[in-house]
Design a protein around this motif. Structure first.
Motif, PDB file in Angstrom:
ATOM      1  N   ASP A 106      22.277  63.401 106.178  1.00 59.09           N
ATOM      2  CA  ASP A 106      21.247  62.293 107.057  1.00 59.09           C
ATOM      3  C   ASP A 106      20.487  61.074 106.500  1.00 59.09           C
ATOM      4  O   ASP A 106      20.711  60.089 106.262  1.00 59.09           O
ATOM      5  N   ARG A 107      19.504  61.375 105.065  1.00 55.36           N
ATOM      6  CA  ARG A 107      19.148  61.367 104.022  1.00 55.36           C
ATOM      7  C   ARG A 107      20.193  61.029 102.719  1.00 55.36           C
ATOM      8  O   ARG A 107      20.145  62.303 102.026  1.00 55.36           O
ATOM      9  N   ARG A 108      20.109  60.237 101.989  1.00 48.07           N
ATOM     10  CA  ARG A 108      21.405  60.268 101.423  1.00 48.07           C
ATOM     11  C   ARG A 108      20.979  59.401  99.704  1.00 48.07           C
ATOM     12  O   ARG A 108      20.551  57.659  99.842  1.00 48.07           O
ATOM     13  N   ILE A 109      19.997  60.002  99.058  1.00 44.07           N
ATOM     14  CA  ILE A 109      18.958  59.775  97.557  1.00 44.07           C
ATOM     15  C   ILE A 109      20.248  59.826  96.187  1.00 44.07           C
ATOM     16  O   ILE A 109      20.400  60.351  96.430  1.00 44.07           O
ATOM     17  N   GLY A 110      19.736  58.261  96.351  1.00 40.16           N
ATOM     18  CA  GLY A 110      20.696  58.090  94.880  1.00 40.16           C
ATOM     19  C   GLY A 110      19.573  57.218  93.654  1.00 40.16           C
ATOM     20  O   GLY A 110      18.124  57.117  93.907  1.00 40.16           O
ATOM     21  N   TYR A 111      20.203  56.991  92.427  1.00 42.02           N
ATOM     22  CA  TYR A 111      19.537  56.205  91.337  1.00 42.02           C
ATOM     23  C   TYR A 111      19.282  54.607  91.754  1.00 42.02           C
ATOM     24  O   TYR A 111      19.370  54.217  93.148  1.00 42.02           O
ATOM     25  N   ASP A 112      17.803  54.496  91.501  1.00 39.44           N
ATOM     26  CA  ASP A 112      17.416  52.636  90.664  1.00 39.44           C
ATOM     27  C   ASP A 112      18.846  51.946  91.140  1.00 39.44           C
ATOM     28  O   ASP A 112      20.111  52.280  89.753  1.00 39.44           O
ATOM     29  N   VAL A 113      18.741  51.112  91.452  1.00 35.73           N
ATOM     30  CA  VAL A 113      19.604  49.678  91.358  1.00 35.73           C
ATOM     31  C   VAL A 113      20.047  49.383  89.611  1.00 35.73           C
ATOM     32  O   VAL A 113      21.372  49.250  89.352  1.00 35.73           O
ATOM     33  N   ALA A 114      19.309  49.199  88.753  1.00 33.43           N
ATOM     34  CA  ALA A 114      18.959  49.246  87.586  1.00 33.43           C
ATOM     35  C   ALA A 114      20.369  50.356  86.960  1.00 33.43           C
ATOM     36  O   ALA A 114      21.147  49.825  85.752  1.00 33.43           O
ATOM     37  N   ARG A 115      20.097  51.539  87.057  1.00 32.52           N
ATOM     38  CA  ARG A 115      21.117  52.028  86.365  1.00 32.52           C
ATOM     39  C   ARG A 115      22.451  52.883  87.511  1.00 32.52           C
ATOM     40  O   ARG A 115      23.391  53.572  87.055  1.00 32.52           O
ATOM     41  N   SER A 116      22.235  52.271  88.466  1.00 32.33           N
ATOM     42  CA  SER A 116      23.706  52.525  89.419  1.00 32.33           C
ATOM     43  C   SER A 116      24.831  51.758  89.300  1.00 32.33           C
ATOM     44  O   SER A 116      24.781  50.770  88.023  1.00 32.33           O
ATOM     45  N   LYS A 117      25.864  52.899  89.516  1.00 28.67           N
ATOM     46  CA  LYS A 117      26.635  51.762  88.893  1.00 28.67           C
ATOM     47  C   LYS A 117      27.924  52.525  89.387  1.00 28.67           C
ATOM     48  O   LYS A 117      27.641  53.406  90.493  1.00 28.67           O
ATOM     49  N   GLU A 118      29.387  51.792  89.191  1.00 33.69           N
ATOM     50  CA  GLU A 118      30.882  52.277  89.522  1.00 33.69           C
ATOM     51  C   GLU A 118      30.307  53.138  91.318  1.00 33.69           C
ATOM     52  O   GLU A 118      30.735  53.775  92.338  1.00 33.69           O
ATOM     53  N   GLY A 119      30.048  51.749  91.782  1.00 31.72           N
ATOM     54  CA  GLY A 119      29.943  51.944  93.276  1.00 31.72           C
ATOM     55  C   GLY A 119      28.764  52.833  93.694  1.00 31.72           C
ATOM     56  O   GLY A 119      29.399  52.899  94.997  1.00 31.72           O
ATOM     57  N   HIS A 120      27.757  53.097  93.440  1.00 33.80           N
ATOM     58  CA  HIS A 120      27.238  54.324  93.255  1.00 33.80           C
ATOM     59  C   HIS A 120      26.622  54.072  95.138  1.00 33.80           C
ATOM     60  O   HIS A 120      25.557  55.006  95.882  1.00 33.80           O
TER      61      HIS A 120
END
Length: 350
Positions: A106-120
């Protein structure tokens, strides 16, 4: 302060590497302290699972990246019909992002925008807050959207008694031991064998026992042979002779570990051993031995300026400066100086 409502189940996706797996463990401990009954599943790499086997309260689902499509199908089969309250998507690589599609949450937690890459950003619906520099601190932020705070760092890695017995047989007695783990999985991070040998000879002249450890690759064998050949004093050669559990015990038994940015450096730190780390390709402040950075040299900014033409502050978080000759920025003299300073931290004998 009251503990926030507990999710029933959490899935972590962090496949590799060995050092990063140790950096995830304090997050696991934070979750377990807050919610002892929480069901935790960790999708993890094959070697990393062997290292952490026996970590209480954690179900491991192993993904073998060397298995190719068969490994992908196996992971999909193991996750079929399962749903989690929360996914912590802790790996930015495209392969990990794609594998996360098999995880229903239900909740999919990932990195902040600055660290995101490769379609994260396409595979998550929540982000951790920006901030933090060391990898371990950034991993710790993954509990914050759940209402928790990683306010202490705890490992307690599982090491069987048999592994500790093996380590004691290799390094008997109480003579102080410098354990050299000379190789990273990234060859350009490795220091020159003759430089390791010079530091080892200095330590031996100070009354220290010298031992070498490493895996079973040809690079590690050749590097160890070159170090031993260049040394004027004998060394205990343990390269290719241990399991990952035995390596944890060996690192724990050593007094000081000399290594580039590598899995064993972070494993040693997690086991409570001092680390003299060699950093130029990567940033000590981001991925050095977390508990104590004082003994590790850091030429990352100098490397960025020399090889990329920009200061380290102007390149992205996690950017590697991996070029031939970059580790030559680290001199024997400064490493010996760090060794001598570190020796002052040990209690005097007698």
């Amino acid at each position: 302060m009251s503990t926030p409502a507990a999710p029933r189940s959490i899935c972590l996706l962090r496949l590799s590497a060995l050092g990063d797996a140790t950096h995830v463990v304090p997050l696991i401990r934070t979750l377990q302290r807050a919610w002892p009954e929480l069901a935790i599943t960790w999708i993890i790499g094959k070697g990393e699972a062997r290292m952490l086997e026996g970590l209480e309260g954690v179900e491991f689902i192993v993904f073998d990246k060397k298995a190719g499509w068969a490994g992908v199908r196996d992971l999909r089969r193991q996750l079929a019909g399962r749903r989690f309250d929360v996914l912590l998507q802790m790996q930015l690589a495209l392969r990990a992002n794609l594998l996360s599609m098999f995880i229903r949450a239900d909740r999919r937690i990932g990195y902040d925008v600055a660290r995101s890459k490769e379609g994260h950003g396409l595979f998550i619906n929540e982000r951790i807050a920006a901030g933090g520099h060391h990898v371990l601190d950034v991993f710790g932020k993954f509990c914050e959207p759940l209402g928790l705070k990683q306010d202490r760092v705890q490992w307690n890695l599982p090491v069987p008694a048999s592994a500790r017995e093996w380590a004691a047989e290799q390094l008997p007695g109480t003579q102080p031991t410098l354990l050299i783990s000379p190789c990273s999985s990234h060859a350009l991070r490795n220091w020159a064998p003759d430089r390791y040998a010079a530091v080892a000879d200095h330590a031996a002249a100070c009354g220290w026992r010298i031992a070498l450890c490493g895996g079973r690759s040809q690079l590690e064998r050749d590097t160890g042979d070159a170090i031993i050949a260049a040394m004027k004093t004998p060394a205990i050669d343990l390269i290719g002779k241990d399991t990952l559990k035995q390596l944890l015990a060996l690192l724990e038994r050593a007094d000081l570990v000399l290594s580039p940015d590598s899995g064993p450096a972070h494993m040693a730190n997690a086991m409570g051993t001092k680390v003299l780390g060699l950093f130029a390709c990567t940033d000590r402040e981001r991925c050095g031995p977390y508990s104590d950075l004082r003994w590790s040299v850091n030429h990352y900014d100098e490397a960025a300026r020399k090889f990329l033409g920009r200061p380290a502050s102007d390149i992205g978080w996690g950017k590697r400066v991996e070029f031939p000759g970059v580790m030559d920025l680290i001199s024997v003299e400064e490493v010996i100086a760090r060794f001598d300073a570190c020796c002052g931290e040990f209690p005097a004998e007698g």
